[in-house]
Design a protein around this motif. Structure first.
Motif, short mmCIF file in Angstrom:
data_model
loop_
_atom_site.label_atom_id
_atom_site.label_comp_id
_atom_site.label_asym_id
_atom_site.label_seq_id
_atom_site.Cartn_x
_atom_site.Cartn_y
_atom_site.Cartn_z
N UNK A 149 0.79 -1.24 0.00
CA UNK A 149 0.00 0.00 0.00
C UNK A 149 0.82 1.29 0.00
N UNK A 150 1.88 1.28 0.83
CA UNK A 150 2.68 2.50 0.94
C UNK A 150 3.31 2.88 -0.40
N UNK A 151 3.84 1.88 -1.08
CA UNK A 151 4.49 2.14 -2.37
C UNK A 151 3.44 2.47 -3.44
N UNK A 152 2.30 1.78 -3.39
CA UNK A 152 1.25 2.06 -4.37
C UNK A 152 0.72 3.48 -4.20
N UNK A 153 0.70 3.95 -2.95
CA UNK A 153 0.25 5.32 -2.69
C UNK A 153 1.22 6.32 -3.32
N UNK A 154 2.51 6.01 -3.27
CA UNK A 154 3.50 6.88 -3.94
C UNK A 154 3.19 6.94 -5.44
N UNK A 155 2.99 5.76 -6.05
CA UNK A 155 2.72 5.72 -7.49
C UNK A 155 1.45 6.51 -7.81
N UNK A 156 0.44 6.34 -6.97
CA UNK A 156 -0.82 7.04 -7.21
C UNK A 156 -0.60 8.56 -7.16
N UNK A 157 0.13 9.00 -6.12
CA UNK A 157 0.32 10.46 -5.98
C UNK A 157 1.22 11.03 -7.07
N UNK A 158 2.12 10.21 -7.59
CA UNK A 158 2.98 10.70 -8.67
C UNK A 158 2.33 10.47 -10.04
N UNK A 159 1.14 9.88 -10.01
CA UNK A 159 0.39 9.59 -11.24
C UNK A 159 1.23 8.77 -12.22
N UNK A 160 1.89 7.74 -11.68
CA UNK A 160 2.68 6.87 -12.53
C UNK A 160 2.26 5.42 -12.31
N UNK A 161 2.66 4.56 -13.23
CA UNK A 161 2.32 3.15 -13.09
C UNK A 161 3.34 2.45 -12.20
N UNK A 162 2.90 1.43 -11.44
CA UNK A 162 3.84 0.72 -10.56
C UNK A 162 5.07 0.20 -11.29
N UNK A 163 4.89 -0.30 -12.52
CA UNK A 163 6.06 -0.89 -13.18
C UNK A 163 7.02 0.16 -13.74
N UNK A 164 6.71 1.42 -13.46
CA UNK A 164 7.67 2.48 -13.80
C UNK A 164 8.34 3.02 -12.53
N UNK A 165 8.13 2.29 -11.43
CA UNK A 165 8.74 2.71 -10.16
C UNK A 165 9.80 1.71 -9.74
N UNK A 166 10.87 2.24 -9.19
CA UNK A 166 11.95 1.41 -8.67
C UNK A 166 12.10 1.69 -7.18
N UNK A 167 11.96 0.65 -6.38
CA UNK A 167 12.07 0.78 -4.93
C UNK A 167 13.46 0.35 -4.46
N UNK A 168 14.06 1.16 -3.59
CA UNK A 168 15.36 0.81 -3.02
C UNK A 168 15.17 0.52 -1.55
N UNK A 169 15.48 -0.69 -1.14
CA UNK A 169 15.12 -1.20 0.20
C UNK A 169 16.29 -1.95 0.84
N UNK A 170 16.34 -1.93 2.16
CA UNK A 170 17.38 -2.71 2.86
C UNK A 170 16.80 -3.92 3.58
N UNK A 171 15.50 -4.16 3.42
CA UNK A 171 14.87 -5.23 4.20
C UNK A 171 14.03 -6.14 3.32
N UNK A 172 14.08 -7.38 3.65
CA UNK A 172 13.29 -8.41 2.96
C UNK A 172 11.81 -8.03 2.91
N UNK A 173 11.32 -7.49 4.03
CA UNK A 173 9.89 -7.17 4.10
C UNK A 173 9.54 -6.02 3.14
#
Ligand code: BG6
Ligand code: MG
Length: 220
Positions: A149-173
């Motif tokens: 949800x948190x990442x999808x909310x970013x995509x929604x607010x940036x008006x972009x598609x999820x597969x155009x987003x790259x997430x950088x994370x340090x945790x498996x979760x």
């Protein structure tokens, strides 16, 4: 692959806060006989405050009343906020600022997607809040990672598609959250925590946007 946005996790990707969270839990858990060690602390990366406490309790085979849990979380956060008073740009992890600058110059939108309710404070103390177009954090009370949800909310607010987003994370979760969102993922840190990501780096130090894109193209 066409990317429009980079979404950075905060704790452990942008800022080196893991030990501060650890020190904060250590201040409040012993009075309830709860043990928290480094290995357990690593499992709390990207977990919300409440999820962290639930994991600590489960690991210790304990249950506490809701009012005690509320009190513990509030006091843990008071300690954390005190520790944040001493934080400055030196807490920024190696390589993160050059990568942000490069991505920004390349026209990518930049966001933070963090479980923390203290994300704004950490970004301001480290002096990089203004580099991000958007911060979606734990104060939104969205289902916490590994929910997407948190990442999808970013995509929604940036008006972009999820597969155009790259997430950088340090945790498996967090990587699982990115993948559940249908986004690309870059893991930063040991393979045990980030091995599920599309691509992985030990740290962002000396990692350029071109390195990331080349590694993703190979993994795609
Ligand atoms: C995550 C951290 O980003 O935020 C976790 O990795 C932390 O360790 C969580 O528990 C919640 O943070 P806060 O600041 O709201 O207690
Ligand atoms: Mg993290």
């Amino acid at each position: 692959m066409r990317l429009t946005a980079l979404i950075f996790d905060l704790d452990g990707v942008i800022a080196d806060t893991s030990d501060l969270h650890f020190q904060s839990w250590l201040q409040v858990t012993p009075e309830y006989g709860l043990l928290v060690d480094h290995a357990l602390n690593d499992r709390l990366r990207s977990r919300s405050r409440r999820a962290s406490l639930e994991i600590i309790l489960a690991e210790n085979g304990r249950e506490l009343s809701e009012s005690v849990c509320e009190d513990l979380m509030a006091r843990k956060n008071q300690v954390y906020l005190q520790l944040l008073q001493g934080m400055d740009a030196s807490a920024l992890l190696p390589g993160v600022v050059p990568l942000i600058e490069e991505a920004s110059a390349a026209g990518l939108r930049l966001a933070v997607g963090s479980a923390s309710r203290n994300a704004e404070a950490v970004l301001r103390r480290t002096g990089i809040r203004d580099r991000f177009d958007l911060v979606v954090d734990g104060n939104r009370d969205l289902p916490s990672k590994p929910a997407p949800d948190l990442f999808l909310e970013v995509a929604r607010q940036l008006a972009t598609l999820p597969d155009r987003c790259l997430v950088i994370e340090d945790a498996d979760v967090g990587i699982r959250a990115a993948q559940a969102a249908g986004m690309w993922s870059v893991g930063v840190g040991p393979v045990e925590q980030t091995g599920q990501a599309h691509v992985r780096f030990d740290s962002l130090e000396h990692v350029t946007l071109a390195d990331v894109l080349a590694a993703l193209a190979e993994a795609a």
